[in-house]
Structures are given as structure tokens and as C-alpha cells.
Design an enzyme around this catalytic site. Structure first.
Site, PDB file in Angstrom:
ATOM      1  N   HIS A  83       0.529  15.199 -10.396  1.00 16.33           N
ATOM      2  CA  HIS A  83      -0.032  15.125 -11.590  1.00 16.33           C
ATOM      3  C   HIS A  83       0.173  13.713 -12.046  1.00 16.33           C
ATOM      4  CE1 HIS A  83      -0.196  19.108 -13.663  1.00 16.33           C
ATOM      5  NE2 HIS A  83       0.441  19.711 -12.168  1.00 16.33           N
ATOM      6  N   GLU A  94       4.752  13.453 -11.774  1.00 16.79           N
ATOM      7  CA  GLU A  94       3.838  12.459 -12.535  1.00 16.79           C
ATOM      8  C   GLU A  94       3.894  11.927 -11.608  1.00 16.79           C
ATOM      9  OE1 GLU A  94       2.497  14.080 -15.026  1.00 16.79           O
ATOM     10  OE2 GLU A  94       3.381  15.422 -15.300  1.00 16.79           O
TER      11      GLU A  94
HETATM   12 ZN   LIG Z   1      -1.075  17.024 -15.481  1.00 14.41          ZN
END
Ligand SMILES: [Zn+2]
Length: 433
Positions: free
Chosen positions: A318, A396
Site C-alpha cells: 500500500h 506502506e
Molecule cells: Zn491502502
């Protein structure tokens, strides 16, 4: 933060000028009247923002030292009242996103036109691009060419989306001769959130590296990867609303004007915690666990893989924030194998931070998903809870909030280099000894 929105315009133009992008971009019209606000504070502010998001009043763009969020034209008064009531200080970063984009458009057009980029066409895409974000069709072409040129690589569609796009799964087979023993496997998922374009871009770079790897790293393992798990949302983000997060499903049984489900709130583990039942919310969980075609396809294939292999690692990619999260996200309780997940995660982070050729690498923080606020229905929690995968993470990618989701494409290469260095450390640590 100003830079953030200049970059947004750059990317909008990037899409307009991409040879293979057939649809004119009108992001700035869609985003007219939308504002970007920023509220200072830690977990208490994050909790209040989470509630406002569940109610569909804001769209959280990121939490770090402060919460950055989008406020919709019709929700400004309610959000302002709620924040004042809670004693939370905030300020407006971008007063009119649509107008801001329109004003910047002309200024940056010349820069884009004068820049020379890599090429990739809808029927010829030999390498994943590092200078521009690819379209869904370009990605599909690249995957087909990867499978065609490498005997190690198999490509298959594991299902169709609401808008009838294929969800592609890449399988990279080991170079060692197949034995009778159940082999270790790793699973990577990219792009489940539409606006996180760097996720697909980095995942494709990793695939390129893994498929051509001739070291012991990939000798004995099966690698499975869905680089673009939310194709409909991705194309909608490219062509219409840059900050779109969900898929594009319409549920005919519900009388509603709002489209889409947050696919990373739609898995069954802890379903409902930190998610929304409001279809208009950016974190709408869907009508039931696995109500969506994408999550059902992923679940089915991950379950199959875990029955034929020892599935050791699930990595959901992500952006943004530069964190490596480990489960759980839906509860503050500690997940099985947390100490080992932390240890391997730190090895990833250390390697990523080393950088290359004089460039400093990105600093990744390794922490639990529930560190700031609880959220359920994510891939990594489900893999841990249901498939008992020893190592599950949500990665992330960069940056830490300056550009946020609208990361300039010149970040693709360094981000991928850092993650590749990290993965080379991580993979041997997660395998059966
Ligand atoms: Zn996400």
C-alpha cells in the site's frame, strides 16, 4: 503541502499525455469544492477522524504527526463543528482542490511536454515503467510479455471485476527441479486501494527482479503475486477521481447513490471494526464479508496456494507512510509469531534504509497495524487468522506525507530499489529452515 497539489496536477497531465490513455481527464472538475484540512495530534485525533470517516464526512489521506484529510463540499460545517466540539485544532491546507488544480494546470503543462519518458504501448510493454505510472492495459501487456519470455512465469486470471476487467495472478516457479516436498511460497498483493499508484508500480518492479533472479533467493520457492488487485478503482482514479480508494461495484439490492466498497475492509477477520456501514464512506466495508468479486477471487486463490504450498509470507503493498505493519489491525492483542515478524521486519527496514549509489534509502518503521487506530477486514489479518501464515504484513510505501497518494513518478525507481533490498533480506528469514 503546496508541493503535493502541484504534483497532483503533474500527474493529471501525465495521464492526459500518456499515449495510451484514451479518456480525457477531468479530475479537477470532480474535485471542485473539495478541501484538504490538517489536524494536529496523535491517537486521540486519529480516533475522532476515524469516526468522522465512518460517517462519510471526511476521507482520511494520512496519519503521521498530524491527520490530513479531504472534506467534501457538503460536509464542511459538520466536520468543523465536530472538531471544535472535541477541541481539535485544524487548518485548511487547500481551500478548493478543483480550482487549485485548474490554476496549476497551465503552468506545469510545458514542463511535462518537454520531458522525455520511457515508452509503453497497449500491445507492447517489455518492461515496467519507472518514469510514469502505467495504465491497467499496459500492466496487463507487461505481464503477458513477462510470461511469454520467461518459462518460470505463468499468468492467469483469477476472476473478473464488476467492470469485467481481469484480476491477474503471476506465478513465478522455482528454478530448482521440482521435488515431492511441499514448497515454501510467498504471496504479494498490490493495488487493492485505487489511489495508491506507487503500490502497483513497485510491485511490478519487484516482479521484474524476481522473475529474472538466478540466485538462491528464489531457487526453491513459489512466488505468487496479484500486482493490481483493484483494476476498476485504479482506472477510475487515473481517469476521473485521483483520490478514489474503493472498487467500483454497485450493489443493486441497495438503494443508494454511492459506489464502491473498501476492499481492505471487506475480508472477514474482525469484520466491521474500524470500518463503515455507510456506502458513501471511503471505508465502507460492503454488505457482508467477501461481498466483493475482488476479495472473493483473492481469498479463493490464497486458500488454494496455502493448500498446495507452505505459505510463509503475505505482503500487501500500500501507500503511504513508510511503515511495515504486522497484524493485528482489528484488535490491540498480540498476533501469533509477532516477535519473529518484528525481527524479519526490522531486517527489511535496515536493508531498505541503506540506499544505493550515494542515495539515502527510505526509513521504514516496523509496528503493529493497530498502533494508531483499529481497522478490520484487511488482507494481512485474514491471512494470519485463517491461513495461519507465519509472516503477514501491510507495507506502506513512500512517502511520509508530503506528496501522499499523489507521489511523483520519479519516486518509483528509488522506492522499488529500497523495497527490493528489503525483500532480499526478508525472504530468506521467513522460509522454513
Ligand atoms: Zn491502502
Amino acid at each position: 503541502m503546496r508541493c503535493y497539489w502541484v504534483v497532483l496536477v503533474l500527474l493529471v497531465l501525465d495521464v492526459v499525455l500518456a499515449t495510451s490513455s484514451p479518456t480525457p481527464v477531468n479530475n479537477y472538475q470532480v474535485l471542485a469544492g473539495h478541501q484538504i484540512w490538517r489536524a494536529e495530534g496523535g491517537s486521540e485525533v486519529a480516533a475522532v477522524m476515524g469516526r468522522l470517516e465512518e460517517e462519510g464526512l471526511v476521507d482520511i489521506l494520512g496519519h503521521s504527526i498530524a491527520s490530513t484529510f479531504r472534506v467534501f463540499p457538503g460536509t464542511k460545517d459538520s466536520v468543523s463543528t465536530s472538531l471544535q466540539r472535541e477541541g481539535i485544532k485544524y487548518h485548511v491546507v487547500v481551500p478548493d482542490l478543483g480550482r487549485h488544480l485548474a490554476e496549476e494546470e497551465r503552468r506545469v503543462k510545458r514542463e511535462i511536454l518537454s520531458s522525455q519518458g520511457e515508452t509503453c504501448f497497449e500491445n507492447d510493454c517489455p518492461k515496467p515503467l519507472t518514469q510514469r505510472y502505467m495504465t491497467y492495459v499496459e500492466i496487463a501487456w507487461y505481464l503477458h510479455e513477462l510470461a511469454a519470455k520467461s518459462p518460470r512465469v505463468e499468468l492467469k486470471s483469477i476472476g473478473k471485476t464488476f467492470e469485467n476487467r481481469d484480476i491477474w495472478l503471476v506465478h513465478i516457479k522455482p528454478t530448482a527441479k521440482e521435488g515431492t516436498k511441499k514448497r515454501d511460497a510467498i504471496w504479494m498483493e498490490g493495488g487493492i486501494h485505487a489511489r495508491e499508484w506507487i503500490s502497483e508500480a513497485v510491485t511490478l518492479q519487484l516482479l521484474d527482479k524476481l522473475a529474472s533472479d538466478d540466485t538462491t533467493l528464489t531457487r526453491n520457492i513459489d512466488i505468487y503475486c496479484v500486482p493490481i488487485a483493484n483494476p476498476d478503482g485504479y482506472e477510475y482514479s487515473r481517469n476521473t477521481d485521483r483520490l478514489w480508494r474503493k472498487n467500483r461495484a454497485i450493489d443493486p439490492s441497495m438503494e443508494r447513490d454511492c459506489t464502491g466498497v473498501d476492499l481492505n475492509r471487506n475480508w472477514s477477520t474482525g469484520y466491521g471494526v474500524g470500518a463503515s456501514t455507510n456506502p458513501c464512506s471511503e471505508v465502507y466495508q460492503g454488505s457482508a464479508p467477501f461481498s466483493e468479486l475482488e476479495t472473493r477471487a483473492l481469498k479463493k486463490e490464497m486458500t488454494r496456494v496455502s493448500s498446495v504450498n507452505n505459505l510463509r509470507l503475505v505482503m500487501a503493498v500500500h501507500s503511504f507512510g513508510q511503515k511495515l505493519y504486522h497484524p493485528w489491525g482489528f484488535t490491540k492483542k498480540e498476533a501469533p509469531n509477532t516477535a519473529e515478524m518484528k525481527k524479519a521486519g526490522l531486517a527489511f527496514a535496515q536493508a531498505a534504509a541503506k540506499g544505493s549509489r550515494g542515495r539515502k534509502g527510505a526509513q521504514y518503521e516496523v509496528t503493529s497495524s493497530s498502533e494508531l487506530y483499529l481497522a478490520s477486514g484487511a488482507t494481512d489479518d485474514w491471512a494470519k487468522a485463517t491461513l495461519d501464515v507465519p509472516y503477514a504484513y501491510t507495507l506502506e510505501l513512500p512517502d511520509e506525507g508530503l506528496h501522499g497518494f499523489v507521489l511523483p513518478s520519479n519516486f518509483i525507481k528509488p522506492a522499488a530499489q529500497d523495497v527490493w533490498r528489503g525483500m532480499k533480506k526478508l525472504i530468506p528469514m521467513v522460509l522454513n529452515k
